[in-house]
Structures are given as structure tokens and as C-alpha cells.
Design a protein around this motif. Structure first.
Motif, short mmCIF file in Angstrom:
data_model
loop_
_atom_site.label_atom_id
_atom_site.label_comp_id
_atom_site.label_asym_id
_atom_site.label_seq_id
_atom_site.Cartn_x
_atom_site.Cartn_y
_atom_site.Cartn_z
N ARG A 18 -27.97 35.33 -4.18
CA ARG A 18 -27.56 33.96 -3.70
C ARG A 18 -26.32 34.26 -2.74
NH1 ARG A 18 -23.88 30.26 -5.07
NH2 ARG A 18 -23.31 31.44 -7.36
N ALA A 19 -25.38 34.91 -3.32
CA ALA A 19 -24.20 35.28 -2.69
C ALA A 19 -24.37 36.19 -1.49
CB ALA A 19 -23.05 35.73 -3.50
N GLY A 20 -25.39 37.20 -1.77
CA GLY A 20 -25.45 38.15 -0.60
C GLY A 20 -26.32 37.32 0.41
N GLY A 21 -26.98 36.46 0.05
CA GLY A 21 -27.77 35.78 1.15
C GLY A 21 -26.98 34.82 1.94
N THR A 22 -25.99 34.28 1.20
CA THR A 22 -25.15 33.22 2.08
C THR A 22 -24.08 34.15 2.76
OG1 THR A 22 -24.83 32.21 -0.05
CG2 THR A 22 -23.15 31.79 1.55
N PHE A 23 -23.81 35.11 2.49
CA PHE A 23 -23.17 36.24 3.61
C PHE A 23 -24.06 36.61 4.56
CE2 PHE A 23 -22.23 40.55 4.91
CZ PHE A 23 -20.96 40.72 5.07
N ALA A 24 -25.30 36.94 4.51
CA ALA A 24 -26.38 37.27 5.42
C ALA A 24 -26.29 36.08 6.58
CB ALA A 24 -27.53 37.71 4.95
N ALA A 92 -16.68 43.93 -3.35
CA ALA A 92 -16.39 42.53 -3.93
C ALA A 92 -17.77 41.78 -4.69
CB ALA A 92 -15.60 41.92 -2.87
N LEU A 93 -18.80 41.72 -3.82
CA LEU A 93 -19.84 41.15 -4.22
C LEU A 93 -20.14 41.74 -5.89
CD1 LEU A 93 -22.39 39.11 -4.15
CD2 LEU A 93 -23.24 41.07 -2.74
N PHE A 94 -20.21 42.96 -6.24
CA PHE A 94 -20.78 43.61 -7.44
C PHE A 94 -19.70 43.28 -8.42
CE2 PHE A 94 -23.05 46.92 -4.50
CZ PHE A 94 -24.14 46.20 -4.51
N VAL A 95 -18.36 43.31 -8.15
CA VAL A 95 -17.45 43.25 -9.18
C VAL A 95 -17.39 41.49 -9.34
CG1 VAL A 95 -14.95 43.17 -9.74
CG2 VAL A 95 -15.91 45.20 -8.55
#
Length: 162
Positions: A18-24, A92-95
Motif C-alpha cells: 500500500r505505502a509503496g504503491g502510494t509512493f509509486a 524508511a518504508l521497511f522500518v
């Protein structure tokens, strides 16, 4: 303990997607989002606050955003639209995602076990508690909708002659 690990793992995958998709989405939209029909949304106080924080502090803001409610999406979208390098964004995403998943998995199971015990031992009190929570949530929604004010943009259509 196995159920908490399984829940945390599933939540971790969900938050990364979700967060990675939002970043993309932010990365792909880039500055164009500020000139599109989404410009009003990205000029809200929440987005401006997130943008200032990211410009000042960088990736730690993205990591900490996972511990907030309502700021996380703005932080990830803006990090993407500001073209934060992946070498700073991914840690930052992983942590932040791991912290989010662990908090929700442990607190979620704790709340579910507590509610299960409450309903098993004192059903009427459990039902009353759920009713109170639903009324409170409804009250918050009504309050927010009534409080929401449409703020005109600096150049409204009537005064725009260009």
C-alpha cells in the motif's frame, strides 16, 4: 504467539504494497498532480504540512509517518512526487512498515482477546461498549463533516480573467 507473527507478516506485506504503491503513484504523477484535478487535494493543510516535514527531515519523516493516523498516505505520496531517492525511501518504508505491522498485530490481538473475554463473561457490558464506540465514531464523523469548510482557492473563477 504464532498468530501474532502470522498477522504481523501479513500486515507487513500489506503496508509495503500500500505505502509503496502510494509512493509509486506520487513518483509517476510527479509535479503534474499539482496542475491536475488533484491539485486541490494536494494543496490541503495536511499535504502542505507533510511536504514541509519531508523537505526538512527527509526519510525519517516517512518512517515516523507509519506511527500516525492520516499523515502516512500524504507522506508517502509526497515523498514520491518529490522524487525521494529509493536509497532513502526504501529503508524508511521497511522500518516504518515493520513498526506499523507489529503495533497493529499486537494491539489488534490484544483488543480482540479482551473483547472476547468481555463478551464471554459480561455480554451486556460488551454490547453496551460496542454501542458506545459506534455512537462515538458516528459523532466524530458528523462533527468532521459539519466542520469541513470549503475554502476558495486564491484565484476563483469569477475573478480569473486570463
Amino acid at each position: 504467539m504464532d498468530e501474532i507473527a502470522l498477522a504481523a507478516g501479513a500486515l507487513y506485506v500489506i503496508v509495503l504494497l500500500r505505502a509503496g504503491g502510494t509512493f509509486a503513484v506520487g513518483w509517476l504523477a510527479g509535479a503534474g498532480a499539482r496542475r491536475s484535478r488533484f491539485a486541490e487535494r494536494t494543496s490541503s493543510a495536511k499535504f502542505r504540512r507533510a511536504e514541509r516535514a519531508i523537505q526538512r527531515w527527509g526519510a525519517p519523516v516517512v518512517a515516523v509517518s507509519f506511527l500516525t493516523v492520516g499523515f502516512q498516505t500524504a507522506a508517502n505520496l509526497l515523498a514520491g512526487s518529490m522524487r525521494m531517492p529509493l536509497s532513502r525511501y526504501l529503508p524508511a518504508l521497511f522500518v516504518g512498515g515493520a513498526a506499523w505491522a507489529l503495533i497493529y498485530a499486537t494491539a489488534g490481538f490484544g483488543i480482540l482477546k479482551g473483547l472476547g473475554r468481555l463478551f464471554a463473561e459480561q455480554t451486556a457490558l460488551g454490547v453496551a461498549g460496542v454501542v458506545v464506540l459506534l455512537i462515538a465514531a458516528g459523532g466524530v464523523l458528523v462533527y468532521r463533516r459539519r466542520r469541513a469548510v470549503v475554502v476558495p482557492l486564491s484565484g476563483d473563477a469569477a475573478s480569473d480573467t486570463s
